[in-house]
Write an enzyme that holds these catalytic residues in place. Structure first.
Site, PDB file in Angstrom:
ATOM      1  N   HIS A  64       0.857  -1.183   0.000  1.00 17.47           N
ATOM      2  CA  HIS A  64       0.000   0.000   0.000  1.00 17.47           C
ATOM      3  C   HIS A  64       0.893   1.232   0.000  1.00 17.47           C
ATOM      4  O   HIS A  64       2.021   1.192   0.479  1.00 17.47           O
ATOM      5  CB  HIS A  64      -0.899   0.020   1.246  1.00 17.47           C
ATOM      6  CG  HIS A  64      -1.975  -1.014   1.219  1.00 17.47           C
ATOM      7  ND1 HIS A  64      -3.085  -0.899   0.416  1.00 17.47           N
ATOM      8  CD2 HIS A  64      -2.104  -2.180   1.886  1.00 17.47           C
ATOM      9  CE1 HIS A  64      -3.867  -1.947   0.598  1.00 17.47           C
ATOM     10  NE2 HIS A  64      -3.286  -2.750   1.485  1.00 17.47           N
ATOM     11  N   CYS A 107      -0.120   2.467  -4.431  1.00 16.77           N
ATOM     12  CA  CYS A 107      -0.852   3.711  -4.676  1.00 16.77           C
ATOM     13  C   CYS A 107       0.024   4.892  -4.299  1.00 16.77           C
ATOM     14  O   CYS A 107       0.909   4.785  -3.449  1.00 16.77           O
ATOM     15  CB  CYS A 107      -2.146   3.748  -3.868  1.00 16.77           C
ATOM     16  SG  CYS A 107      -3.386   2.568  -4.446  1.00 16.77           S
TER      17      CYS A 107
END
Length: 182
Positions: A64, A107
């Protein structure tokens, strides 16, 4: 506290297999704390004889991410540049003059990029004659992100395409053209 990344281990195995076919020594490390990441990198850099025999190093991070190119480890988040800085020539002299490739599948924000269809073109580059030069500490790095700043990343299409590109690479004179591949 973050959403799970289902299928990530299988994706990592596919990457490892594609890299092994290209004669990379590929390993998978999962759910490391930030300190464990730094320890693993320091251990790697201390293997000077092994690294001297290597043509390059390729680090692929699937995790992430946050704004400002921060990545998550198991216990915290950190700037992606912190990982890259562990491989500068002062920290890892046995990789001096060798490509250090970083691919971050994470991301970089929460905006979604729906994309635009365009025609693809290719260009060929050649190197000039060899000359004596001073090697900067931050030389020979290639960093690729799976998405633009402030946008979400789509793990499956990016890594799947990367694996397919790796599998289709023709190794010419023991070399892979990562820049063209990306």
């Amino acid at each position: 506290e973050l959403n799970s990344r289902p299928g990530s281990h299988k994706t990592a195995e596919n990457l490892r297999d594609a890299l092994n076919q290209l004669k990379f020594e590929a390993e998978i490390f999962s759910d490391f704390t930030y300190e464990e990441i730094k320890t693993k990198v320091n251990d790697l850099c201390s293997r000077e004889e092994d690294l001297r025999k290597s043509d390059c190093i390729l680090i692929i991070v699937m995790t992430h991410g946050l704004f400002n190119d921060h990545l998550y480890s198991k216990d915290t988040h950190y700037p992606s540049n912190d990982l890259r800085l562990l491989f500068i020539t002062k920290q890892c002299p046995s990789l001096a003059g060798k490509p250090k490739l970083f691919i971050f599948q994470a991301c970089r924000g929460n905006q979604q990029d729906t994309g635009t269809k365009v025609m693809q073109s290719t260009a060929t580059q050649t190197d000039g004659p060899l000359s004596v030069y001073r090697l900067p500490a931050h030389a020979d790095f290639l960093t690729a992100y799976s998405t633009a700043p402030r946008h979400t990343a789509y793990r499956k299409p990016f890594i799947k395409a990367f694996c397919e590109e790796l599998s289709s690479q023709q190794v010419i004179e023991g070399k892979i053209d990562f820049l063209s591949m990306l």
